[in-house]
Design a protein around this motif. Structure first.
Motif, short mmCIF file in Angstrom:
data_model
loop_
_atom_site.label_atom_id
_atom_site.label_comp_id
_atom_site.label_asym_id
_atom_site.label_seq_id
_atom_site.Cartn_x
_atom_site.Cartn_y
_atom_site.Cartn_z
N ALA A 14 0.81 -1.17 0.02
CA ALA A 14 0.20 0.04 0.09
C ALA A 14 0.89 1.38 -0.25
N LEU A 15 1.97 1.36 0.82
CA LEU A 15 2.93 2.40 1.00
C LEU A 15 3.61 2.64 -0.50
N GLU A 16 3.94 1.44 -0.99
CA GLU A 16 4.55 1.51 -2.27
C GLU A 16 3.63 2.26 -3.71
N SER A 17 2.24 1.77 -3.37
CA SER A 17 1.21 2.47 -4.32
C SER A 17 0.79 3.77 -4.22
N GLY A 18 1.26 4.40 -2.97
CA GLY A 18 1.14 5.77 -2.90
C GLY A 18 0.43 6.30 -1.84
N TYR A 19 0.11 5.25 -0.66
CA TYR A 19 -0.49 5.57 0.73
C TYR A 19 0.69 6.28 1.43
N THR A 20 0.20 6.95 2.37
CA THR A 20 1.21 7.27 3.46
C THR A 20 0.68 6.83 5.00
N PRO A 21 1.49 6.86 6.26
CA PRO A 21 0.88 6.54 7.22
C PRO A 21 -0.09 7.27 7.73
N GLY A 22 -0.40 8.74 7.47
CA GLY A 22 -1.40 9.50 7.89
C GLY A 22 -2.63 9.50 6.96
N ASP A 23 -2.68 8.85 5.97
CA ASP A 23 -3.79 8.90 5.32
C ASP A 23 -5.10 8.33 5.85
N THR A 24 -6.14 8.71 5.52
CA THR A 24 -7.33 8.30 6.11
C THR A 24 -7.86 6.93 5.51
N VAL A 25 -8.08 6.03 6.29
CA VAL A 25 -8.93 4.78 5.64
C VAL A 25 -10.17 4.36 6.69
N LYS A 26 -10.85 3.70 6.08
CA LYS A 26 -12.20 3.13 6.84
C LYS A 26 -12.29 1.73 7.40
N ASP A 27 -12.45 1.74 8.86
CA ASP A 27 -12.65 0.46 9.36
C ASP A 27 -14.12 0.23 9.39
N VAL A 28 -14.69 -0.59 8.27
CA VAL A 28 -16.27 -0.82 8.06
C VAL A 28 -16.14 -1.92 7.70
N ALA B 13 10.56 3.92 5.15
CA ALA B 13 10.61 4.85 6.47
C ALA B 13 8.96 4.93 6.92
N GLY B 14 8.06 4.76 5.87
CA GLY B 14 6.57 4.58 6.36
C GLY B 14 6.44 3.23 7.01
N ILE B 15 6.79 2.36 6.64
CA ILE B 15 6.49 1.03 7.12
C ILE B 15 7.26 1.03 8.68
N THR B 16 8.46 1.83 8.83
CA THR B 16 9.03 1.73 9.82
C THR B 16 8.11 2.74 11.00
N ASP B 17 7.67 3.78 10.28
CA ASP B 17 6.83 4.30 11.25
C ASP B 17 5.76 3.69 11.73
N LEU B 18 4.98 2.89 10.93
CA LEU B 18 3.82 2.05 11.40
C LEU B 18 4.26 0.90 12.43
N LEU B 19 5.45 0.41 12.38
CA LEU B 19 5.87 -0.77 13.18
C LEU B 19 6.28 -0.38 14.36
N GLN B 20 6.70 1.14 14.33
CA GLN B 20 7.18 1.66 15.83
C GLN B 20 5.81 2.07 16.35
N THR B 21 4.90 2.41 16.00
CA THR B 21 3.61 2.81 16.37
C THR B 21 2.75 1.69 17.13
N ALA B 22 2.96 0.40 16.28
CA ALA B 22 2.55 -0.77 16.90
C ALA B 22 3.05 -1.11 18.32
N VAL B 23 4.19 -0.82 18.61
CA VAL B 23 4.91 -1.23 19.84
C VAL B 23 4.77 0.10 20.94
N ASN B 24 4.49 1.09 20.43
CA ASN B 24 4.64 2.47 21.29
C ASN B 24 3.10 2.42 21.91
N THR B 25 2.14 1.98 21.10
CA THR B 25 0.69 2.21 21.50
C THR B 25 -0.25 1.40 21.04
N GLY B 26 0.12 0.49 20.12
CA GLY B 26 -0.63 -0.77 19.71
C GLY B 26 -0.46 -2.21 20.57
N THR B 27 -0.58 -3.07 19.67
CA THR B 27 -0.67 -4.46 20.03
C THR B 27 0.50 -5.15 20.81
#
Length: 738
Positions: A379-393, A518-532
């Motif tokens: 997803a990041l390679e296709s153009g997404y960024t960590p701050g982009d809005t997605v929908k949990d539906v 850099a983007g996936i590292t951002d996500l991985l760090q957040t998973a440890v800091n505040t996530g599962t």
């Protein structure tokens, strides 16, 4: 008349009896004569056979020099010896150097009439024949020391009459050619004592950490007791069995007058044994690494030393972390890699002695949400960024409806939150949007070697993987998207110190652009800091991802910090549920316990998570800023995987005919289409403006290219928005892992 008839009858009887006795006597005499002749011929033949064998035997110096197999000493990265495999012969000891108590112990337990027989023991053989004839036991005479030496040096261990006869002949030939002391010296330097140790010196060093010249009475009794059954009586396998057997040896020595009563009463259980490092968890690593020598080295039988990447302290820490945190009844595995791919620790189970199966390198298990690494990379390679809005539906893709482990939906969130809390519905939408084939190719790109499904449920980790492969993938992220090749052997030297092999660093390949890493590292760090993955925190920056499969069958945590990447898996070998097992609990706790030790002497490193997007993403109207496809892997407009620096497309390796896309090809796209776009649809279904102009999309997907253009286009940017309906084969798994 009656009397005369009676006398004639009696005379005939007497004559008949005399004739019978005379005939029996003649047969007895013939039998004795012929038996004597045959015995004489047999003795003559045996004598000739013995003489011929004695003439054919190697001389004493040649017998001393014989060695039956290769010895391999395995060393850690600091030079510490961690294992010794194959035969170990120790130092050759002359008869005068071998303690008398060692000689007497061996003679007492193995061959009490050694100094009086001719190579075979007639009394022992006669006793064995009697026992066999009375039907009490099968025929089985105990071999003498000389017979054992003949078998060890010249023969195999087959229990056949032919082999026993040849053994007897060779034993008598040895007695003919050599003295008793020479035979005993050969025997004590060559007999097998278990654990790869041949000879008393090797056994003494292995079990007691000192040469055989320093053996005590109790130690000599332990070693002498091993010959009968080296594995059963090994002091490193069963101390009590070794002690019991040694006490039997001491009693025999006392009964035969070889030691005094005081010497026979020594406390064998007080003998200090050396720790057997060959049976600890490092054997998981050596079992994986040493078979590679067949490919790395030319054929050789000389002793070699193998210098490896293993860190002794980290190996102990990894073993302790797995044992302390693995749930009861389950197994655990751990692999830790340095930034260059060097294996620092490898634990394939909770106990090598109980089970030598290496779950770190051989077991195939579902990774659960740890697989989302590849979904978000795509997803990041296709153009997404960590701050982009997605929908949990709620979402349904071809009849498959993924559910979140919480059972609820949060609505609009950003990518960072969706990854940190492992939201399944978002991962499913992203996978559908970028294409399940793109996710599979991303996993292949990062080193996953096992078959990968392209059904929708694959985004939640339904394809089985190996722990070492998942650890390798995360290590590549740690290295800013650069490939990492695990290795365990640094160099191999011979007994003279000559280098036979030396590891060369593998060619580095940029798997994804820097901004994706850099983007996936951002996500991985957040998973440890505040996530599962909170339980994986160690007081310095950590990036990682948890994974839990359906019904708690598997638990994962894979992450990195300060250049060390570690993967942890836990579960049962029979794939049954483990109550309470979740990636964010026991596996994350084991990761934390290990990593606190692993990085304690390394400087704290901050992660590079600032996104420096390429100009082609920021300025889509300028074709110059598309980026250079020679820098990293990408998927061309035909769905083919292109390696860096290659212009010709290669078939995508992840698809299998009959599964996913037919013959490795994704569904055919219409003109100007890309994965996730509805055919012929320019604006999104919700009426919102599309993310990029039609001109940009056409150029990005390879349409309307200049005739003179030779360079293939970069990875296609993917429209962000509601998932578009894409038709896929029906899913095989309706209840995916969480």
């Amino acid at each position: 008349m009656a009397r005369r008839g009676s006398r004639r009858t009696a005379g005939r009887r007497s004559s008949t009896k005399a004739k019978q006795q005379s005939g029996l006597g003649r047969w007895m005499r013939r039998l004795f004569i012929w038996g004597g002749v045959l015995a004489l011929l047999g003795a003559l033949f045996l004598g000739l056979a013995i003489a011929f064998a004695a003439q054919s035997l190697p001389n004493y110096s040649q017998l001393k020099a014989t060695q039956n197999a290769q010895t391999i000493v395995v060393r850690a990265r600091d030079g510490t010896k961690i294992a010794e495999l194959g035969p170990s012969f120790g130092k050759w000891l002359d008869s005068s150097e071998i303690p008398d108590v060692m000689k007497e112990a061996m003679v007492a337990v193995e061959d009490r009439r050694f100094r009086s027989h001719i190579g075979v023991d007639p009394l022992g053989l006669a006793r064995a024949v009697y026992v066999w004839a009375t039907g009490e036991k099968r025929f089985g005479a105990t071999s003498t020391i000389t017979q054992q030496l003949a078998r060890n040096v010249f023969l195999n261990s087959n229990r056949t009459l032919d082999r026993k006869l040849r053994e007897a002949v060779l034993a008598m030939a040895l007695e003919w050619k050599f003295s008793k002391e020479q035979i005993l010296e050969l025997y004590l330097n060559k007999v097998y004592f278990g654990g790869g140790a041949y000879g008393v010196d090797s056994a003494s060093r292995k079990f007691f950490s000192h040469p055989a010249t320093e053996l005590s009475t109790a130690e000599a009794a332990i070693i002498a007791g091993l010959v009968k059954a080296p594995s059963r009586y090994s002091p490193t396998a069963d101390v009590q069995a070794a002690v019991s057997r040694a006490n039997v040896v001491l009693q025999l020595m006392r009964q035969q007058g070889r030691i005094s009563a005081d010497e026979a009463s020594v406390d064998v259980s007080a003998v200090k044994l050396q720790e057997d490092k060959a049976q600890n968890s490092v054997r998981y690593f050596t079992d994986w690494a040493l078979p590679q020598l067949d490919l790395l080295l030319p054929e050789t039988f000389e002793p070699i030393e193998v210098w490896t990447t293993i860190d002794v302290g980290m190996q102990r820490a990894g073993t302790a972390a797995i044992k302390a945190n693995t749930p009861k009844g389950a197994q655990g595995a751990l692999v830790s890699l340095d930034r260059d791919g060097a294996i620092l620790a490898m634990v394939g189970g909770t106990d090598y002695v109980t089970s030598s199966y290496n779950r770190a390198t051989d077991a195939l298990r579902q990774p659960g949400s740890a697989w989302k690494l590849f979904v978000y990379l795509a997803a990041l390679e296709s153009g997404y960024t960590p701050g982009d809005t997605v929908k949990d539906v709620p979402v349904t893709i071809d009849g498959w409806t993924p559910r979140n482990s919480s059972g609820s939906n949060a609505g609009e969130i950003n990518m960072r939150t969706a990854f940190a809390y492992s939201i399944n519905t978002v991962a499913a939408q992203l996978g559908n949007e970028v294409g399940f084939g793109s996710v599979a190719s991303m996993a292949r790109r990062f080193g996953i070697t096992t078959p990968i499904s392209t059904y929708p449920s694959m985004v939640l980790g339904s394809s089985e993987v190996r722990v070492i492969d998942m650890t390798r993938a995360f290590a590549a992220v740690s290295e800013k998207g650069t490939s990492v090749e695990p290795y365990g052997i640094v160099k191999v030297t011979d007994s003279s110190g000559n280098t036979l092999y030396e590891h060369e660093a593998a060619r580095k390949v940029q798997l994804v652009p820097d901004y994706v890493a850099a983007g996936i590292t951002d996500l991985l760090q957040t998973a440890v800091n505040t996530g599962t993955g909170k339980a994986a925190q160690i007081g310095r920056p950590v990036a990682g991802k948890t994974g839990t499969t359906s019904s708690n069958k598997d638990g994962w945590f894979v992450g990195f910090s300060s250049g060390v990447t570690t993967g942890v898996w836990m579960g049962r070998d029979d794939a049954k549920a483990v109550p309470g097992l979740q990636g964010g609990r026991a596996p994350a706790q084991a990761f934390s316990a290990f990593m606190r030790y692993a990085v304690q002497d390394r400087p704290v490193e901050q992660f590079e998570t600032e996104l420096k997007l390429p100009e082609w993403q920021l300025e889509p109207d300028d074709e110059y800023y598309f980026g250079d496809p020679d820098d990293y892997y990408y998927i061309d407009d035909q769905g083919n995987l292109i390696e860096p620096g290659r212009q010709q497309p290669e078939p995508m390796p992840f698809a299998v005919e009959g599964e996913g896309f037919p013959q490795g090809q994704p569904p055919q796209q219409g003109p100007g289409q890309y994965p996730g776009q509805n055919q012929g649809q320019t604006p999104p279904a919700d009426g919102a403006p599309q993310a990029a102009s039609d001109d940009f999309l056409n150029r990005a997907t390879g349409q309307n290219r200049n005739a003179g253009q030779t360079r293939p286009p970069p990875a296609q940017p993917v429209r962000r928005g509601p998932p578009a309906p894409v038709q896929f084969p029906p899913p095989r798994q309706q209840q995916p892992p969480n």
